[in-house]
Design a protein around this motif. Structure first.
Motif, PDB file in Angstrom:
ATOM      1  N   ARG A 202       0.840  -1.207   0.000  1.00 33.81           N
ATOM      2  CA  ARG A 202       0.000   0.000   0.000  1.00 33.81           C
ATOM      3  C   ARG A 202       0.874   1.255   0.000  1.00 33.81           C
ATOM      4  O   ARG A 202       0.641   2.191  -0.766  1.00 33.81           O
ATOM      5  N   ASP A 203       1.917   1.259   0.844  1.00 33.79           N
ATOM      6  CA  ASP A 203       2.805   2.423   0.921  1.00 33.79           C
ATOM      7  C   ASP A 203       3.508   2.666  -0.417  1.00 33.79           C
ATOM      8  O   ASP A 203       3.674   3.809  -0.847  1.00 33.79           O
ATOM      9  N   ALA A 204       3.922   1.585  -1.075  1.00 28.92           N
ATOM     10  CA  ALA A 204       4.623   1.736  -2.353  1.00 28.92           C
ATOM     11  C   ALA A 204       3.705   2.327  -3.412  1.00 28.92           C
ATOM     12  O   ALA A 204       4.103   3.218  -4.173  1.00 28.92           O
ATOM     13  N   PHE A 205       2.464   1.851  -3.479  1.00 29.64           N
ATOM     14  CA  PHE A 205       1.527   2.378  -4.474  1.00 29.64           C
ATOM     15  C   PHE A 205       1.180   3.835  -4.183  1.00 29.64           C
ATOM     16  O   PHE A 205       1.059   4.649  -5.100  1.00 29.64           O
ATOM     17  N   VAL A 206       1.010   4.174  -2.907  1.00 34.49           N
ATOM     18  CA  VAL A 206       0.722   5.569  -2.558  1.00 34.49           C
ATOM     19  C   VAL A 206       1.902   6.458  -2.938  1.00 34.49           C
ATOM     20  O   VAL A 206       1.728   7.563  -3.451  1.00 34.49           O
ATOM     21  N   HIS A 207       3.124   5.951  -2.716  1.00 32.17           N
ATOM     22  CA  HIS A 207       4.318   6.731  -3.035  1.00 32.17           C
ATOM     23  C   HIS A 207       4.426   6.986  -4.541  1.00 32.17           C
ATOM     24  O   HIS A 207       4.783   8.092  -4.966  1.00 32.17           O
ATOM     25  N   VAL A 208       4.096   5.982  -5.352  1.00 32.81           N
ATOM     26  CA  VAL A 208       4.278   6.105  -6.795  1.00 32.81           C
ATOM     27  C   VAL A 208       3.053   6.694  -7.478  1.00 32.81           C
ATOM     28  O   VAL A 208       3.158   7.622  -8.287  1.00 32.81           O
ATOM     29  N   LEU A 209       1.866   6.164  -7.159  1.00 32.65           N
ATOM     30  CA  LEU A 209       0.649   6.595  -7.840  1.00 32.65           C
ATOM     31  C   LEU A 209      -0.118   7.679  -7.098  1.00 32.65           C
ATOM     32  O   LEU A 209      -1.006   8.301  -7.666  1.00 32.65           O
ATOM     33  N   GLY A 210       0.213   7.856  -5.812  1.00 33.31           N
ATOM     34  CA  GLY A 210      -0.536   8.825  -5.032  1.00 33.31           C
ATOM     35  C   GLY A 210      -1.836   8.284  -4.491  1.00 33.31           C
ATOM     36  O   GLY A 210      -2.663   9.039  -3.978  1.00 33.31           O
ATOM     37  N   GLU A 211      -2.059   6.963  -4.574  1.00 31.62           N
ATOM     38  CA  GLU A 211      -3.310   6.375  -4.098  1.00 31.62           C
ATOM     39  C   GLU A 211      -3.112   4.895  -3.841  1.00 31.62           C
ATOM     40  O   GLU A 211      -2.215   4.248  -4.388  1.00 31.62           O
ATOM     41  N   ASP A 212      -3.969   4.368  -2.977  1.00 36.28           N
ATOM     42  CA  ASP A 212      -3.996   2.936  -2.696  1.00 36.28           C
ATOM     43  C   ASP A 212      -4.963   2.284  -3.682  1.00 36.28           C
ATOM     44  O   ASP A 212      -6.131   2.682  -3.766  1.00 36.28           O
ATOM     45  N   PRO A 213      -4.529   1.285  -4.451  1.00 35.44           N
ATOM     46  CA  PRO A 213      -5.435   0.684  -5.422  1.00 35.44           C
ATOM     47  C   PRO A 213      -6.559  -0.126  -4.803  1.00 35.44           C
ATOM     48  O   PRO A 213      -7.529  -0.464  -5.485  1.00 35.44           O
ATOM     49  N   GLY A 214      -6.428  -0.450  -3.512  1.00 31.14           N
ATOM     50  CA  GLY A 214      -7.480  -1.250  -2.884  1.00 31.14           C
ATOM     51  C   GLY A 214      -7.596  -2.608  -3.551  1.00 31.14           C
ATOM     52  O   GLY A 214      -6.604  -3.290  -3.799  1.00 31.14           O
ATOM     53  N   ASP A 215      -8.838  -2.982  -3.875  1.00 35.06           N
ATOM     54  CA  ASP A 215      -9.077  -4.281  -4.511  1.00 35.06           C
ATOM     55  C   ASP A 215      -9.238  -4.168  -6.023  1.00 35.06           C
ATOM     56  O   ASP A 215      -9.621  -5.135  -6.678  1.00 35.06           O
ATOM     57  N   ARG A 216      -8.952  -2.991  -6.584  1.00 39.45           N
ATOM     58  CA  ARG A 216      -9.114  -2.826  -8.030  1.00 39.45           C
ATOM     59  C   ARG A 216      -8.085  -3.657  -8.791  1.00 39.45           C
ATOM     60  O   ARG A 216      -6.958  -3.821  -8.335  1.00 39.45           O
ATOM     61  N   PRO A 217      -8.437  -4.163  -9.965  1.00 45.39           N
ATOM     62  CA  PRO A 217      -7.466  -4.891 -10.779  1.00 45.39           C
ATOM     63  C   PRO A 217      -6.291  -3.989 -11.150  1.00 45.39           C
ATOM     64  O   PRO A 217      -6.485  -2.846 -11.566  1.00 45.39           O
ATOM     65  N   LEU A 218      -5.091  -4.487 -11.010  1.00 42.20           N
ATOM     66  CA  LEU A 218      -3.912  -3.672 -11.304  1.00 42.20           C
ATOM     67  C   LEU A 218      -3.836  -3.294 -12.773  1.00 42.20           C
ATOM     68  O   LEU A 218      -3.317  -2.235 -13.127  1.00 42.20           O
ATOM     69  N   GLN A 219      -4.369  -4.149 -13.656  1.00 39.66           N
ATOM     70  CA  GLN A 219      -4.330  -3.832 -15.079  1.00 39.66           C
ATOM     71  C   GLN A 219      -5.148  -2.587 -15.400  1.00 39.66           C
ATOM     72  O   GLN A 219      -4.913  -1.932 -16.403  1.00 39.66           O
ATOM     73  N   ALA A 220      -6.117  -2.265 -14.545  1.00 38.60           N
ATOM     74  CA  ALA A 220      -6.943  -1.083 -14.780  1.00 38.60           C
ATOM     75  C   ALA A 220      -6.223   0.206 -14.386  1.00 38.60           C
ATOM     76  O   ALA A 220      -6.733   1.298 -14.631  1.00 38.60           O
ATOM     77  N   LEU A 221      -5.038   0.099 -13.776  1.00 37.94           N
ATOM     78  CA  LEU A 221      -4.324   1.285 -13.313  1.00 37.94           C
ATOM     79  C   LEU A 221      -3.400   1.863 -14.376  1.00 37.94           C
ATOM     80  O   LEU A 221      -2.774   2.892 -14.157  1.00 37.94           O
ATOM     81  N   GLY A 222      -3.280   1.207 -15.523  1.00 36.51           N
ATOM     82  CA  GLY A 222      -2.421   1.722 -16.578  1.00 36.51           C
ATOM     83  C   GLY A 222      -0.948   1.581 -16.267  1.00 36.51           C
ATOM     84  O   GLY A 222      -0.145   2.460 -16.571  1.00 36.51           O
TER      85      GLY A 222
END
Length: 434
Positions: free
Chosen positions: A294-314
């Motif tokens: 969660r911390d890594a995604f917030v650091h890079v994307l600015g948000e927690d992806p939660g349960d969303r599919p990672l492929q939908a994050l581009g």
């Protein structure tokens, strides 16, 4: 709102040797492809400018691209209008009329949220594509050139394609709008919103696949066909079947501008498709690792992806590289980037990292997941063992497994599938056999 319409090729155009063509950023991979296509079409004089130093390696690549024609290079920042005009004057004194401008100059920052990036970084991306594009177009118009082509990106039309690359998207959106505004009867101004070029530029690493791509030859063909189309022309590309879709900075799911060109598909078929199935989650170690993810995604994307599919994050190769580095910093583990490509959700990433955690902080027996099933060419494979001997089954049929302490492989219908080493990784890790 922009409306999509099929783009027709522009008026027939054949490059000529009577004057010269100016290519900005021509030492780059895309620039060299387009120089080659101009020369193949009949151009005999190519003036190249850029900010790079022309060392021997770059000079050799330029000579190869312009083979059959005369090419010259001048160092010049296209964002400096007076420097650009001086370079054009020098080329003109040598070869005569400026026939056309191909503006390839540009760059991109590492993927990341804008709030972590100083404006000076963004300015380096914006300069060649905003003032640089305007200067290139103005020069072409003042010289009465046949065309000015802006090499742009589909990231300028699709927010998802430019996720984490806001400055890059802004600069490309400007190019598309500039071409719509400046296109005229004498000098056709066209902006080509390209998707990923397979094997070229940012996608040169074949281990990553864009959601929409074009082969370099297809892109070069389309470049020449639409060189005088005028306005913004979007090339959606074709999704590759070689790997799960990953949107690169220069890719998107659908066209979003007035002109749309659809060259032929360029698909690559993987011989073996391996998917690591979900591992059971839960337990203290998994929750700790989920926090790191969660911390890594917030650091890079600015948000927690939660349960969303990672492929939908581009996620693209740049994003995956930065996420991998962030995960390694957070977890203290060595992270395989392919985990981020295979795992469907952030929870699955955490499960994979939990499995790979060192023995110095072991999970309890109830927290340690057993190896899960995988799919090989859509067949389900299961395996179980005690770290020394392993049995496996494929859709209920026995399959032989060999573990030699270094590599693990499975024979399925007399075909060895080495990609299943990840299936046995928990067993090998537990016994310190890698």
């Amino acid at each position: 709102m922009p409306r999509t319409a099929a783009a027709r090729p522009g008026p027939s155009y054949r490059p000529t040797g009577d004057g010269y063509y100016l290519v900005t950023g021509g030492l780059g991979a895309v620039g060299r492809h387009l120089i080659r296509r101009l020369v193949d079409g009949g151009a005999r004089h190519i003036g190249v400018i850029g900010r790079s130093v022309l060392d021997e390696a770059r000079a050799a690549r330029l000579r190869e691209a312009a083979q059959g024609a005369e090419a010259a290079y001048l160092p010049c920042d296209v964002a400096d209008a007076s420097a650009l005009a001086a370079a054009a004057h020098e080329f003109g004194a040598r070869w005569g009329r400026l026939l056309g401008v191909v503006h390839c100059s540009g760059g991109v920052n590492p993927f990341g949220a804008m709030h972590r990036r100083p404006w000076s970084d963004a300015a380096r991306v914006v300069a060649p594509k905003v003032p640089g594009s305007l200067n290139a177009v103005r020069l072409a118009q003042e010289e009465g050139s046949d065309f000015a082509v802006l090499v742009s990106s589909i990231a300028g039309t699709q927010p998802r394609a430019g996720r984490g690359l806001v400055d890059y998207s802004l600069a490309n959106a400007y190019q598309l709008a500039l071409a719509e505004r400046e296109n005229g009867p004498v000098t056709a101004v066209t902006a080509h919103a390209w998707p990923n070029w397979t094997g070229t530029g940012m996608e040169a690493d074949a281990s990553y696949s864009a959601a929409h791509s074009l082969a370099a030859d297809e892109a070069a063909d389309a470049f020449l066909a639409h060189i005088r189309s005028g306005g913004a022309v979007v090339f959606p590309g074709t999704a590759s079947t070689a790997a799960p879709p990953q949107a690169l900075p220069a890719s998107a799911d659908s066209p979003a501008t007035r002109g749309v060109a659809r060259p032929g598909a360029s698909d690559e078929v993987a011989e073996i498709r391996t998917v690591i199935a979900a591992r059971p989650s839960g337990g203290r170690n998994h929750e700790l690792m989920r926090g790191h993810v969660r911390d890594a995604f917030v650091h890079v994307l600015g948000e927690d992806p939660g349960d969303r599919p990672l492929q939908a994050l581009g996620l693209d190769s740049l994003v995956i590289a930065e996420l991998t580095a962030a995960l390694e910093r957070c977890s203290g583990l060595t992270v395989d980037p392919s985990l981020l490509m295979r795992a469907p959700t952030a929870a699955e990433v955490a499960a994979g990292l939990t499995t790979a955690a060192p023995e110095s902080s072991p999970a309890s027996a109830e927290d340690t997941p057993s190896p899960g099933p995988v799919a090989v060419n859509d067949q389900r494979v299961s395996a179980a063992g005690d770290g020394q001997r392993v049995s496996a089954a494929v859709d209920g049929q026995p399959a032989s497994v060999a573990v030699d302490g270094q590599r693990a492989s499975v024979a399925v219908d007399d075909q060895r599938v080495s990609a299943l080493s990840a299936l046995l990784h928990p067993l090998l890790t537990r016994d310190r056999n890698r």
